[in-house]
Enzyme design. Structure first.
Site, PDB file in Angstrom:
ATOM      1  N   GLN A 485       0.825  -1.211   0.000  1.00 36.64           N
ATOM      2  CA  GLN A 485       0.000   0.000   0.000  1.00 36.64           C
ATOM      3  C   GLN A 485       0.859   1.260   0.000  1.00 36.64           C
ATOM      4  O   GLN A 485       0.487   2.275  -0.566  1.00 36.64           O
ATOM      5  CB  GLN A 485      -0.915   0.011   1.230  1.00 36.64           C
ATOM      6  CG  GLN A 485      -1.947  -1.097   1.249  1.00 36.64           C
ATOM      7  CD  GLN A 485      -2.721  -1.101   2.555  1.00 36.64           C
ATOM      8  OE1 GLN A 485      -2.919  -0.059   3.180  1.00 36.64           O
ATOM      9  NE2 GLN A 485      -3.147  -2.279   2.985  1.00 36.64           N
ATOM     10  N   CYS A 486       2.002   1.220   0.657  1.00 44.91           N
ATOM     11  CA  CYS A 486       2.885   2.382   0.739  1.00 44.91           C
ATOM     12  C   CYS A 486       3.934   2.321  -0.370  1.00 44.91           C
ATOM     13  O   CYS A 486       4.310   1.244  -0.830  1.00 44.91           O
ATOM     14  CB  CYS A 486       3.585   2.431   2.101  1.00 44.91           C
ATOM     15  SG  CYS A 486       2.443   2.562   3.498  1.00 44.91           S
ATOM     16  N   THR A 487       4.388   3.484  -0.783  1.00 44.09           N
ATOM     17  CA  THR A 487       5.451   3.552  -1.782  1.00 44.09           C
ATOM     18  C   THR A 487       6.781   3.330  -1.079  1.00 44.09           C
ATOM     19  O   THR A 487       7.324   4.233  -0.443  1.00 44.09           O
ATOM     20  CB  THR A 487       5.442   4.914  -2.491  1.00 44.09           C
ATOM     21  OG1 THR A 487       4.141   5.146  -3.022  1.00 44.09           O
ATOM     22  CG2 THR A 487       6.461   4.953  -3.607  1.00 44.09           C
ATOM     23  N   VAL A 488       7.296   2.116  -1.180  1.00 43.04           N
ATOM     24  CA  VAL A 488       8.542   1.757  -0.510  1.00 43.04           C
ATOM     25  C   VAL A 488       9.681   1.917  -1.513  1.00 43.04           C
ATOM     26  O   VAL A 488       9.829   1.118  -2.440  1.00 43.04           O
ATOM     27  CB  VAL A 488       8.491   0.312   0.028  1.00 43.04           C
ATOM     28  CG1 VAL A 488       9.806  -0.042   0.728  1.00 43.04           C
ATOM     29  CG2 VAL A 488       7.314   0.147   0.976  1.00 43.04           C
TER      30      VAL A 488
END
Length: 598
Positions: A485-488
């Site tokens: 879900q997060c931009t890693v």
């Protein structure tokens, strides 16, 4: 007899015009420039203003124009190191003695008041160092004051009425143009009248140069009338046999010393004006040596729409500011979270409190704080995404969002697609392709990135972000773990790809043939690859059939693309292509199984 030198008064408009010319026109050219100044009758002060750099259209009565030369040095060391004595002598010989000997003095007697102005401009701090000199020879002339012997009481009105500052009085007391002096016999005693720069009790600097002129021309004697507003003075000159002396004429500063003057305009200028000029300074300095053909106005006036105000949007907007872009619009539907400020430079900790401020509006406010002159706004808007179906209750809202998105893209010149998901980029890609807008797509992974340009048709139509796909984008946001879900990403990758995106736009604005179609980078081995790919005829976003369908049906097409899975693939030909691949019969190999055993 003592002589009163000219003093200088340089108005702020003179320095501002000089700064503009230095930055945009002169650049590193330090050759002599023609300028002018004016003095008002009996004030003895040479005034410089913005008109000093151009031909003055009007000539007010009682105001005398003086020609001169400007030497603007590129460094303060050059200014300080110049041999001032030799400089004044050189220009005295050129401007004054030369004009007398070649006869141009008869048609331009104002040369008798000619000046030399040397300057240095510190354009970063708006500090100007300058020194004015009115060259004349330090000669002991035979001058005597005499009584008024003629009827010259009306000279103060007659000379200005003629639009002249120097005239010759003939034997019948008629006022004639100064050019008549050329035809006066050298054995005669000419009478020269001029509008005196100083008050009646002082002898102006001009008298010295008139004496030099009479000496070079070979006259034995002459009379000068120093015309005042209420009173005239009469001087009688006789030729002498003494040495002419050395050139002099540098102005003294306020402390009475022969030193340059300095003016600091910084505190006088509006801070916003200073900021704007500072932005222009860094850009225009590129044109001095490195890129003289650089067209800064094109990108400056390019209206940029940033779809996404997160990590990429923050860095892209800062780079656009550095290029002098005047208008930046943010579009985002999120709020600032506590994880954002360390990665997204437009946000601060306080923006995260109370649930977080809207990203788009906050980004615009932050950009305005950085550079108040920028035209920026933030719009909270969710971009309709392919594969994210609408319901009867949400259709009106999504339709409004679609209309607003189309309106925004139409009103801008360049669009940056900086969102997190593939499907959010699809609709803007379709619209940009249909409207032929410059479009820059940037996307990042953990240690890789891609940045590319598309949207504008050319001789060789370039592919878009979706041209390498064999399926249309779908909902990729459901059923994802936290790390999905997060931009890693590696923290250094966003500034890199953002910088590339803005530089590609700049190259497009310059019509540079070397502008890459796309750049793909990999931080695990620190490599970047330049790739060119043509438009795919079955592309789900920019293929001719998709573009035409949007032009024909607009929202009807988009609504169907959002709600009907497989519709876009059938329309663009991807589904047919997939079926063709599935129907291929690869068959059995001719060799036996044993032949493949190792």
């Amino acid at each position: 007899m003592s002589f009163t030198p000219f003093s200088s008064f340089l108005e702020a408009s003179f320095f501002q015009t000089l700064a503009a010319k230095k930055l945009n026109e002169y650049k590193l050219d330090d050759s002599p420039k023609r300028v002018s100044a004016e003095y008002t009758w009996q004030q003895g002060r040479l005034v410089f203003d913005s008109d000093s750099f151009s031909d003055r259209d009007s000539h007010c009565k009682g105001v005398v124009e003086c020609p001169g030369t400007l030497l603007n040095y590129n460094t303060i060391e050059e200014f300080k190191g110049a041999d001032k004595k030799a400089l004044l002598a050189e220009w005295g010989d050129k401007m004054l003695s030369g004009a007398i000997m070649n006869g141009s003095i008869f048609r331009n007697p104002e040369i008798l008041n000619s000046f030399l102005l040397i300057t240095f401009c510190d354009l970063k701090k708006y500090i100007f160092v300058y020194w004015m000199g009115v060259p004349c020879l330090n000669t002991k002339w035979d001058l005597q004051e005499v009584a008024d012997e003629g009827n010259y009481t009306n000279l103060s009105t007659r000379i200005p009425a003629l639009g002249e500052s120097f005239v010759v009085i003939d034997p019948d007391d008629n006022v004639t143009p100064f050019s008549e002096l050329e035809y006066v016999e050298r054995s005669e005693d000419p009478t020269i009248a001029f509008l005196s720069p100083t008050s009646p009790e002082n002898t102006p600097w001009t008298v010295r140069n008139i004496c030099l002129m009479l000496h070079i021309l070979g006259f034995k004697s002459a009379t000068m009338i120093l015309v005042g507003r209420e009173k005239n003075r009469f001087l009688e000159w006789k030729r002498g046999d003494g040495e002419l002396g050395a050139w002099t004429g540098w102005e003294k500063n306020s402390a009475g010393k022969l030193l340059p003057k300095q003016t600091n305009l910084g505190p006088l200028l509006n801070p916003l004006q200073l900021a704007s000029q500072a932005v222009d300074l860094n850009l225009k300095l590129m044109k001095w040596r490195i890129a003289p053909e650089l067209d800064l106005d094109t990108i400056k006036h390019t209206r940029c729409l940033l779809l996404g105000a997160g990590t990429l949007g923050s860095y892209v907007s800062r780079s656009l500011l550095a290029w002098g872009v005047e208008q930046v619009t943010f579009v985002d539907n999120g709020t600032v979270s506590f994880s954002n400020p360390v990665r997204q430079p437009l946000y601060k900790y306080v923006d995260c409190l109370d649930g977080g401020k809207p990203k788009a509006e906050t980004a615009a406010e932050a950009l305005k704080e950085i550079y108040p002159a920028v035209k920026t706004s933030g719009i909270t808007l969710e971009v309709p995404m392919i594969g994210h179906s609408t319901t009867s209750s949400s259709e009106k809202r999504v339709h409004q969002q679609y209309d607003e998105l189309v309106s925004l893209i139409k009103s801008h010149d360049a669009v940056f697609l900086l969102m997190d998901s593939r499907e959010s980029r699809w609709l803007p890609t379709v619209i940009c392709a249909a409207l032929k807008k410059k479009c820059i797509t940037a996307a990042i992974g953990f240690d890789s990135f891609v940045v590319m340009r598309h949207g504008v048709e050319g001789v060789n139509d370039l592919g878009c972000y979706f041209c390498n796909d064999v399926v249309a984008p779908t909902d990729s946001m459901n059923d994802r773990t936290l790390d999905q879900q997060c931009t890693v990403t590696r923290p250094g990758i966003a500034p890199i790809v953002s910088g590339y995106g803005v530089e590609i736009l700049q190259a497009m604005c310059q019509d540079e043939p070397s502008a890459p179609h796309q750049l793909r980078g990999f931080l695990h081995n620190f490599s970047t690859v330049k790739i060119t790919g043509q438009r795919f005829k079955c592309c789900s976003a920019c293929s001719p059939v998709i573009v035409q369908e949007w032009k024909d049906k607009t929202w009807g097409f988009v609504k169907k693309a959002l709600n009907e899975r497989g519709f876009v693939e059938e329309l663009c030909g991807l589904a047919e292509l997939q079926r063709g691949v599935d129907e291929l019969d690869f068959g059995e190999g001719e060799g036996s199984e044993e032949e493949w055993e190792m």
